[in-house]
Design a protein around this motif. Structure first.
Motif, mmCIF file in Angstrom:
data_model
loop_
_atom_site.group_PDB
_atom_site.id
_atom_site.type_symbol
_atom_site.label_atom_id
_atom_site.label_comp_id
_atom_site.label_asym_id
_atom_site.label_seq_id
_atom_site.Cartn_x
_atom_site.Cartn_y
_atom_site.Cartn_z
ATOM 1 N N TRP A 147 -41.654 -30.197 -51.930
ATOM 2 C CA TRP A 147 -41.260 -28.800 -52.055
ATOM 3 C C TRP A 147 -39.833 -28.757 -52.589
ATOM 4 O O TRP A 147 -38.912 -29.245 -51.931
ATOM 5 N N VAL A 148 -39.642 -28.190 -53.772
ATOM 6 C CA VAL A 148 -38.321 -28.127 -54.389
ATOM 7 C C VAL A 148 -37.539 -26.954 -53.797
ATOM 8 O O VAL A 148 -38.012 -25.812 -53.802
ATOM 9 N N LEU A 149 -36.347 -27.238 -53.284
ATOM 10 C CA LEU A 149 -35.493 -26.214 -52.699
ATOM 11 C C LEU A 149 -34.505 -25.655 -53.725
ATOM 12 O O LEU A 149 -34.263 -24.454 -53.771
ATOM 13 N N ASP A 150 -33.897 -26.529 -54.517
ATOM 14 C CA ASP A 150 -32.908 -26.145 -55.519
ATOM 15 C C ASP A 150 -33.091 -27.011 -56.755
ATOM 16 O O ASP A 150 -33.442 -28.191 -56.650
ATOM 17 N N GLY A 151 -32.808 -26.420 -57.927
ATOM 18 C CA GLY A 151 -32.825 -27.186 -59.164
ATOM 19 C C GLY A 151 -34.214 -27.330 -59.742
ATOM 20 O O GLY A 151 -35.164 -26.646 -59.341
ATOM 21 N N THR A 152 -34.321 -28.239 -60.698
ATOM 22 C CA THR A 152 -35.579 -28.512 -61.386
ATOM 23 C C THR A 152 -35.871 -30.000 -61.303
ATOM 24 O O THR A 152 -35.000 -30.829 -61.557
ATOM 25 N N LEU A 153 -37.091 -30.316 -60.938
ATOM 26 C CA LEU A 153 -37.503 -31.705 -60.756
ATOM 27 C C LEU A 153 -38.747 -31.964 -61.587
ATOM 28 O O LEU A 153 -39.670 -31.148 -61.610
ATOM 29 N N ALA A 154 -38.767 -33.074 -62.305
ATOM 30 C CA ALA A 154 -39.955 -33.502 -63.037
ATOM 31 C C ALA A 154 -40.521 -34.713 -62.299
ATOM 32 O O ALA A 154 -39.844 -35.734 -62.161
ATOM 33 N N VAL A 155 -41.746 -34.593 -61.800
ATOM 34 C CA VAL A 155 -42.372 -35.665 -61.025
ATOM 35 C C VAL A 155 -43.612 -36.137 -61.776
ATOM 36 O O VAL A 155 -44.486 -35.336 -62.114
ATOM 37 N N THR A 156 -43.665 -37.432 -62.047
ATOM 38 C CA THR A 156 -44.812 -38.011 -62.746
ATOM 39 C C THR A 156 -45.668 -38.790 -61.754
ATOM 40 O O THR A 156 -45.174 -39.689 -61.066
ATOM 41 N N VAL A 157 -46.937 -38.402 -61.677
ATOM 42 C CA VAL A 157 -47.909 -39.051 -60.794
ATOM 43 C C VAL A 157 -49.166 -39.306 -61.612
ATOM 44 O O VAL A 157 -49.647 -38.411 -62.308
ATOM 45 N N ASP A 158 -49.703 -40.520 -61.562
ATOM 46 C CA ASP A 158 -50.911 -40.870 -62.315
ATOM 47 C C ASP A 158 -50.773 -40.528 -63.804
ATOM 48 O O ASP A 158 -51.715 -40.046 -64.432
#
Length: 197
Positions: A147-158
């Motif tokens: 769960w992102v609280l602040d900012g931007t996150l790019a998460v790579t899965v599979d």
């Protein structure tokens, strides 16, 4: 070729690093492995493993992830093993914080593993531009809710990248490599709920 890990001399020898080093040595000994055998299983060099066990370096997130994979533990499990017995209430000031300064990663164990519970909560912070890659999960099939609280996150899965903004949640079961990248101009802060299989 063995993967070398970054050394953070300023953190080496701290109380947590010393306890963590002792625990890593205990785990290797309990499995009856030499440093060479552990190096083969983890893909890390003998010298890197030896320095981590002697607390001559502060282990990186990537190093701990590989060792957790070999030992079948989550990172929170490993870190909780070097703490005193867990309490039912963990005050903010008492929550263990671990840093990988070279990677721009800060990890707070909000709710560490506890006997009889399968879940744990972790707060993660990635500096702007930080990019963390793990070649395998610490425990195959690990369930995670990010769960992102602040900012931007790019998460790579599979092999699929998911771009997450504040308020977004990614649910996943991790079997292979993952990547966490701070994709915005400011740091990213998130909560990771981990449920062991």
């Amino acid at each position: 070729m063995k993967q070398e890990e970054a050394i953070a001399p300023e953190a080496a020898g701290s109380g947590l690093d010393a306890r963590l080093g002792r625990r890593l040595a205990e785990l290797r000994t309990a499995h009856g492995w030499s440093l060479g055998e552990l190096a083969e299983r983890s893909g890390l060099s003998k010298s890197t493993l030896s320095r981590a066990e002697r607390a001559e370096t502060s282990p990186t997130a990537a190093l701990l992830n590989r060792l957790c994979n070999v030992y079948g533990r989550t990172m929170s499990q490993l870190l909780s093993e070097v703490e005193s017995a867990p309490a039912p209430v963990l005050r903010a000031a008492d929550q263990q914080v671990w840093e990988d300064p070279a990677a721009g990663f800060v990890r707070r164990s909000v709710s560490p593993p506890h006997d009889g519970l399968r879940g744990e909560l972790v707060e993660g912070r990635l500096a702007a531009g930080a990019d963390l890659s793990y070649d395998r999960p610490p425990v195959p099939g690990l369930e995670q809710h990010l769960w992102v609280l602040d900012g931007t996150l790019a998460v790579t899965v599979d092999g699929t990248e998911h771009r997450l903004d504040a308020g977004d949640c990614l649910r996943m079961r991790v079997w292979g490599p993952t990547r966490f990248r701070c994709a915005g101009p400011a740091r990213a802060r998130y909560v990771l709920a981990v449920v062991r299989p």
